[in-house]
Motif scaffolding. Structure first.
Motif, mmCIF file in Angstrom:
data_model
loop_
_atom_site.group_PDB
_atom_site.id
_atom_site.type_symbol
_atom_site.label_atom_id
_atom_site.label_comp_id
_atom_site.label_asym_id
_atom_site.label_seq_id
_atom_site.Cartn_x
_atom_site.Cartn_y
_atom_site.Cartn_z
ATOM 1 N N MET A 143 0.834 -1.185 0.000
ATOM 2 C CA MET A 143 0.000 0.000 0.000
ATOM 3 C C MET A 143 0.874 1.241 0.000
ATOM 4 S SD MET A 143 -3.227 -1.066 2.376
ATOM 5 C CE MET A 143 -3.523 0.416 3.217
ATOM 6 N N PRO A 144 0.546 2.186 -0.817
ATOM 7 C CA PRO A 144 1.380 3.401 -0.880
ATOM 8 C C PRO A 144 1.010 4.404 0.221
ATOM 9 C CG PRO A 144 -0.322 3.485 -2.550
ATOM 10 C CD PRO A 144 -0.461 2.158 -1.861
ATOM 11 N N LEU A 145 1.573 4.227 1.394
ATOM 12 C CA LEU A 145 1.257 5.112 2.506
ATOM 13 C C LEU A 145 2.213 6.293 2.615
ATOM 14 C CD1 LEU A 145 0.313 2.507 5.233
ATOM 15 C CD2 LEU A 145 -1.203 3.877 3.833
ATOM 16 N N LEU A 146 3.433 6.132 2.134
ATOM 17 C CA LEU A 146 4.390 7.235 2.238
ATOM 18 C C LEU A 146 4.002 8.443 1.389
ATOM 19 C CD1 LEU A 146 7.759 5.308 2.507
ATOM 20 C CD2 LEU A 146 6.463 6.435 4.289
ATOM 21 N N PRO A 147 3.433 8.283 0.176
ATOM 22 C CA PRO A 147 2.963 9.480 -0.542
ATOM 23 C C PRO A 147 1.842 10.213 0.197
ATOM 24 C CG PRO A 147 3.235 7.683 -2.075
ATOM 25 C CD PRO A 147 3.428 7.112 -0.694
ATOM 26 N N LEU A 148 0.984 9.461 0.907
ATOM 27 C CA LEU A 148 -0.050 10.114 1.711
ATOM 28 C C LEU A 148 0.572 10.897 2.870
ATOM 29 C CD1 LEU A 148 -2.838 7.398 1.864
ATOM 30 C CD2 LEU A 148 -2.931 9.614 0.728
ATOM 31 N N ALA A 149 1.614 10.343 3.469
ATOM 32 C CA ALA A 149 2.306 11.046 4.544
ATOM 33 C C ALA A 149 2.916 12.340 4.025
ATOM 34 C CB ALA A 149 3.383 10.153 5.157
ATOM 35 N N ILE A 150 3.478 12.305 2.830
ATOM 36 C CA ILE A 150 4.059 13.517 2.237
ATOM 37 C C ILE A 150 2.972 14.536 1.943
ATOM 38 C CG2 ILE A 150 5.247 14.394 0.190
ATOM 39 C CD1 ILE A 150 6.807 11.733 0.167
ATOM 40 N N LEU A 151 1.840 14.080 1.407
ATOM 41 C CA LEU A 151 0.732 14.987 1.099
ATOM 42 C C LEU A 151 0.214 15.684 2.350
ATOM 43 C CD1 LEU A 151 -1.444 16.069 -0.880
ATOM 44 C CD2 LEU A 151 -2.809 14.088 -0.191
ATOM 45 N N PHE A 152 -0.052 14.913 3.395
ATOM 46 C CA PHE A 152 -0.556 15.514 4.627
ATOM 47 C C PHE A 152 0.514 16.366 5.305
ATOM 48 C CE2 PHE A 152 -3.773 12.049 4.433
ATOM 49 C CZ PHE A 152 -4.885 12.884 4.333
ATOM 50 N N GLY A 153 1.773 16.010 5.162
ATOM 51 C CA GLY A 153 2.847 16.852 5.688
ATOM 52 C C GLY A 153 2.902 18.200 4.996
ATOM 53 N N LEU A 154 2.692 18.210 3.690
ATOM 54 C CA LEU A 154 2.668 19.478 2.952
ATOM 55 C C LEU A 154 1.470 20.334 3.350
ATOM 56 C CD1 LEU A 154 3.786 18.357 -0.608
ATOM 57 C CD2 LEU A 154 5.081 19.695 1.050
ATOM 58 N N ILE A 155 0.314 19.707 3.548
ATOM 59 C CA ILE A 155 -0.865 20.464 3.992
ATOM 60 C C ILE A 155 -0.615 21.064 5.367
ATOM 61 C CG2 ILE A 155 -3.285 20.239 4.669
ATOM 62 C CD1 ILE A 155 -3.537 18.083 2.483
ATOM 63 N N ALA A 156 -0.023 20.291 6.273
ATOM 64 C CA ALA A 156 0.297 20.800 7.608
ATOM 65 C C ALA A 156 1.310 21.942 7.530
ATOM 66 C CB ALA A 156 0.836 19.681 8.484
ATOM 67 N N LEU A 157 2.253 21.839 6.602
ATOM 68 C CA LEU A 157 3.256 22.888 6.441
ATOM 69 C C LEU A 157 2.628 24.191 5.952
ATOM 70 C CD1 LEU A 157 6.325 23.343 6.639
ATOM 71 C CD2 LEU A 157 6.460 22.750 4.224
ATOM 72 N N VAL A 158 1.693 24.099 5.035
ATOM 73 C CA VAL A 158 1.006 25.296 4.525
ATOM 74 C C VAL A 158 0.183 25.951 5.635
ATOM 75 C CG1 VAL A 158 -0.796 26.089 2.947
ATOM 76 C CG2 VAL A 158 0.994 24.563 2.128
ATOM 77 N N CYS A 159 -0.536 25.142 6.401
ATOM 78 C CA CYS A 159 -1.321 25.690 7.513
ATOM 79 C C CYS A 159 -0.417 26.299 8.587
ATOM 80 C CB CYS A 159 -2.208 24.609 8.112
ATOM 81 S SG CYS A 159 -3.508 24.037 7.011
ATOM 82 N N ALA A 160 0.711 25.665 8.849
ATOM 83 C CA ALA A 160 1.663 26.204 9.822
ATOM 84 C C ALA A 160 2.261 27.508 9.329
ATOM 85 C CB ALA A 160 2.762 25.189 10.097
ATOM 86 N N ALA A 161 2.431 27.654 8.018
ATOM 87 C CA ALA A 161 2.947 28.909 7.467
ATOM 88 C C ALA A 161 1.965 30.054 7.719
ATOM 89 C CB ALA A 161 3.227 28.757 5.978
ATOM 90 N N PHE A 162 0.657 29.781 7.568
ATOM 91 C CA PHE A 162 -0.342 30.801 7.888
ATOM 92 C C PHE A 162 -0.237 31.230 9.342
ATOM 93 C CE2 PHE A 162 -2.723 29.378 4.090
ATOM 94 C CZ PHE A 162 -3.060 30.629 3.574
ATOM 95 N N LEU A 163 -0.110 30.255 10.242
ATOM 96 C CA LEU A 163 0.015 30.561 11.668
ATOM 97 C C LEU A 163 1.286 31.346 11.968
ATOM 98 C CD1 LEU A 163 -1.100 27.110 13.081
ATOM 99 C CD2 LEU A 163 -2.343 29.249 13.310
ATOM 100 N N LEU A 164 2.369 30.950 11.355
ATOM 101 C CA LEU A 164 3.655 31.602 11.613
ATOM 102 C C LEU A 164 3.688 33.032 11.082
ATOM 103 C CD1 LEU A 164 6.362 30.934 12.896
ATOM 104 C CD2 LEU A 164 7.168 30.221 10.663
ATOM 105 N N ILE A 165 3.161 33.244 9.901
ATOM 106 C CA ILE A 165 3.122 34.596 9.338
ATOM 107 C C ILE A 165 2.264 35.496 10.207
ATOM 108 C CG2 ILE A 165 2.227 35.940 7.392
ATOM 109 C CD1 ILE A 165 3.171 33.609 5.581
#
Length: 92
Positions: free
Chosen positions: A1-23
């Motif tokens: 099962m390809p779980l690592l691409p899902l981990a990367i996808l959700f990591g990128l979404i978390a990074l974008v949301c964290a950027a909003f918080l940080l800015i």
């Protein structure tokens, strides 16, 4: 099962949301921005108590949920890779 691409996808979404918080935190003050950047649990306190944005619910929920899902899929993907690499090769 390809779980690592899902981990990367959700990591990128978390990074974008964290950027909003940080800015937002750095626009509030440099000290608040540094605390959000360097103190791991303070970002959650800041997100729920001081973060003001028209889409606050979506950003905070995206950050928290994506962080948890990225960690889960990363753990499951790493476990799957370990299980696959520990198998004995087929005998010829």
């Amino acid at each position: 099962m390809p779980l690592l691409p899902l981990a990367i996808l959700f990591g990128l979404i978390a990074l974008v949301c964290a950027a909003f918080l940080l800015i937002h935190a750095f626009r509030r003050s440099v000290g608040t921005g540094v605390m959000v950047l360097l103190i791991p649990c303070y970002v959650l306190f800041y997100a729920f108590s001081q973060f003001e944005h028209p889409r606050k619910g979506l950003i905070v929920a995206g950050f928290v949920a994506s962080t948890v899902l990225a960690a889960v899929f990363l753990g499951l993907g790493a476990h799957g890779l370990t299980a696959m690499s520990s198998r004995m090769p087929p005998a010829f």
